[in-house]
Write an enzyme that holds these catalytic residues in place. Structure first.
Site, PDB file in Angstrom:
ATOM      1  N   LYS A  80      20.337 -24.675  18.370  1.00  0.00           N
ATOM      2  CA  LYS A  80      19.128 -24.283  18.995  1.00  0.00           C
ATOM      3  C   LYS A  80      18.005 -25.145  18.205  1.00  0.00           C
ATOM      4  O   LYS A  80      18.185 -25.247  16.949  1.00  0.00           O
ATOM      5  CB  LYS A  80      19.061 -22.690  18.679  1.00  0.00           C
ATOM      6  CG  LYS A  80      17.796 -21.973  19.037  1.00  0.00           C
ATOM      7  CD  LYS A  80      17.890 -20.569  18.744  1.00  0.00           C
ATOM      8  CE  LYS A  80      16.403 -19.701  19.180  1.00  0.00           C
ATOM      9  NZ  LYS A  80      16.544 -18.280  19.064  1.00  0.00           N
ATOM     10  N   SER A 155      15.865 -15.161  22.610  1.00  0.00           N
ATOM     11  CA  SER A 155      15.104 -16.230  22.655  1.00  0.00           C
ATOM     12  C   SER A 155      16.235 -17.671  22.486  1.00  0.00           C
ATOM     13  O   SER A 155      15.887 -18.783  22.855  1.00  0.00           O
ATOM     14  CB  SER A 155      14.232 -16.656  21.413  1.00  0.00           C
ATOM     15  OG  SER A 155      15.265 -16.415  20.105  1.00  0.00           O
ATOM     16  N   SER A 179      18.360 -11.996  20.215  1.00  0.00           N
ATOM     17  CA  SER A 179      18.209 -13.424  20.705  1.00  0.00           C
ATOM     18  C   SER A 179      19.312 -14.438  20.799  1.00  0.00           C
ATOM     19  O   SER A 179      19.664 -15.237  21.486  1.00  0.00           O
ATOM     20  CB  SER A 179      17.251 -14.193  19.851  1.00  0.00           C
ATOM     21  OG  SER A 179      15.909 -13.534  19.923  1.00  0.00           O
TER      22      SER A 179
END
Length: 467
Positions: A80, A155, A179
């Site tokens: 990420k 997210s 997330s």
């Protein structure tokens, strides 16, 4: 090998170790698949093709020598874009950090490399990890592989999409209020949020310092176990990491769960869409068939804790962004900018009340865990909504997406409990997940229960239509 990308992380690691497939072949196959498939999904912000091929050749050379190999030798992993990878931009999905280049690896990336993993690229996310949809105004949304017109969840949406679509074998995400678990559930993969302090956050851009976690997103529970085993443990560079001993979890996931006490969180079950609730009830039947003992539990004031969690998260997030808010506020996407301004204006007593509520919730959960070993709830209240939708339909209600996807998760970040989301079925053609929550530092227990369900469930083993 035409279906090489659908192998599990554990399977491809074993085939590389046995020289049935080479690291170069694996990386080249995934790079070709990303070029073909990801145009319609937007899961990667940057693909590190040249670096990955160099690492793959080095991994291949190592196979010809007698040196000891790491657990993830030659396996491509995505990261990420909140997490530093040396020599690579860490944008946090923002315009503000668009040109920031990390000078060193985050500890979790360093540990992946030490175990032979190959960093394939940086994945898309909700800007600064501050949202649940992964609709990013600067780089575009990460699209759900089960239906590209729907959200991937946030997210860590790009990480979940990349894993679900067969573009990598595992990915790192971050989780402040769900997330990792939300996108895992909406994309039909496994997402593990370890205990707070179990995994280092050194080299990870924060959202809310006392709520942030780093963890793996994978296609199987065993793969999550493997990645967790590699990245977990004390780190002197992160003073929030715990020195709690990390047990060897190998072999644990093949054991029985007979007699394990499972508590079903009644308010969360009742608040989910009826079809989601039915799938979780079916999943509980799989656990009881495997020998688990299931009972309902109620946690007083659980719903009210949503407000307390936000009272902690919003000021902490805004504190990190104060300089940029005063100098570059228009460079934020509108949704993130609004939340940051609200957090900056919350009075100190609201934050302190949130901290007191955290201790109250911790005490309540300690009492619950005297009766049961793990807790179970839906991960999300409804499947993925269309991109741009202002509401999510949950039963007969229309809810704000943050309310629909966040609250089943954020209260467990509030007290730092380990939690894993596993796919538990489909509402129409869209996946949803079941969440298994454990006692502090009891990742082995939730992984064991998750694996028992995974072994007994048939309907969850599908592939998204992305070839």
């Amino acid at each position: 090998m035409s279906d090489l990308w659908w192998l599990s992380l554990a399977e491809v690691a074993l085939r590389i170790r046995n020289r049935e497939v080479s690291p170069v072949e694996v990386v080249q196959t995934l790079l070709e698949r990303i070029a073909r498939v990801d145009k319609g999904l937007n899961s990667f912000l940057r693909v590190l093709a040249d670096e990955a091929l160099v690492a793959a050749r080095q991994a291949e050379d190592a196979l010809s020598r007698t040196e000891e190999l790491g657990l993830l030798h030659g396996v491509p992993i995505a990261v990420k874009d909140m997490i530093h990878v040396r020599g690579t931009r860490t944008t946090c999905g923002s315009k503000i950090m668009a040109d920031f280049v990390a000078q060193e690896d985050a500890t979790v990336v360093k540990r992946l490399r030490e175990n032979g993993a190959i960093i394939l690229g940086k994945t898309n996310l909700h800007e600064f990890a501050y949202g649940v949809t992964n609709i990013n105004p600067h780089y575009g949304p990460a699209r759900n592989p089960w239906d590209p017109d729907r959200i991937s969840g946030g997210s860590s949406g790009g990480s979940a999409v990349a894993v679900a679509a067969g573009l990598c074998y595992g990915a790192l995400g971050t989780d402040t209020g769900g997330s990792i678990r939300i996108p895992a559930a909406l994309c039909g993969v496994v997402g593990l949020k370890p205990t707070f302090g179990r995994v280092s956050r050194y080299g990870v851009v924060p959202l809310a310092w006392s709520l942030d976690h780093v963890g793996p997103i994978t296609r199987t529970v065993e793969d999550a176990r493997l990645m967790f085993q590699v990245i977990a443990g004390y780190d002197p560079m992160d003073p929030t990491t715990s020195k709690e001993p990390l047990p060897d979890l190998r072999g644990l996931l093949d054991g029985e769960i007979r007699g394990v006490r499972v508590g079903v969180i009644r308010p969360m079950m009742e608040d989910a869409d009826p079809q989601v609730r039915s799938l979780v009830q079916d999943a509980l039947k799989v656990l009881t068939d495997a020998g688990a003992e299931v009972e309902e539990v109620a946690i007083p004031s659980l719903q009210e804790m949503r407000t307390a969690a936000m009272a902690i998260a919003m000021p902490e997030a805004s504190a990190y962004h104060l300089r940029w808010l005063s100098q570059r506020s228009l460079d934020y996407g509108e949704d993130v900018r609004q939340r940051l301004f609200v957090g900056a204006l919350l009075p100190a007593h609201a934050y302190l009340t949130g901290l007191r509520a955290r201790q109250w919730l911790r005490k309540q959960l300690q009492e619950v865990f005297e009766r049961v070993q793990v807790l179970v709830a839906p991960t999300v209240s409804a499947p993925a909504c269309p991109i741009g939708a202002q509401t999510v339909r949950v039963g007969e209600e229309e809810r704000d997406p943050r309310a629909a996807y966040l609250w089943f998760n954020q209260v467990f970040n509030m007290v730092g409990l380990p939690s894993i989301s596993v796919p538990c079925g489909f509402v129409r053609h869209l996946p949803v997940g079941m969440q298994i929550i454990g006692r502090w530092f009891a990742e082995g227990e939730i992984l064991s229960v998750a694996r028992a369900f995974e072994r007994g469930a048939i309907q969850i083993h599908r592939r998204p239509p992305v070839d």
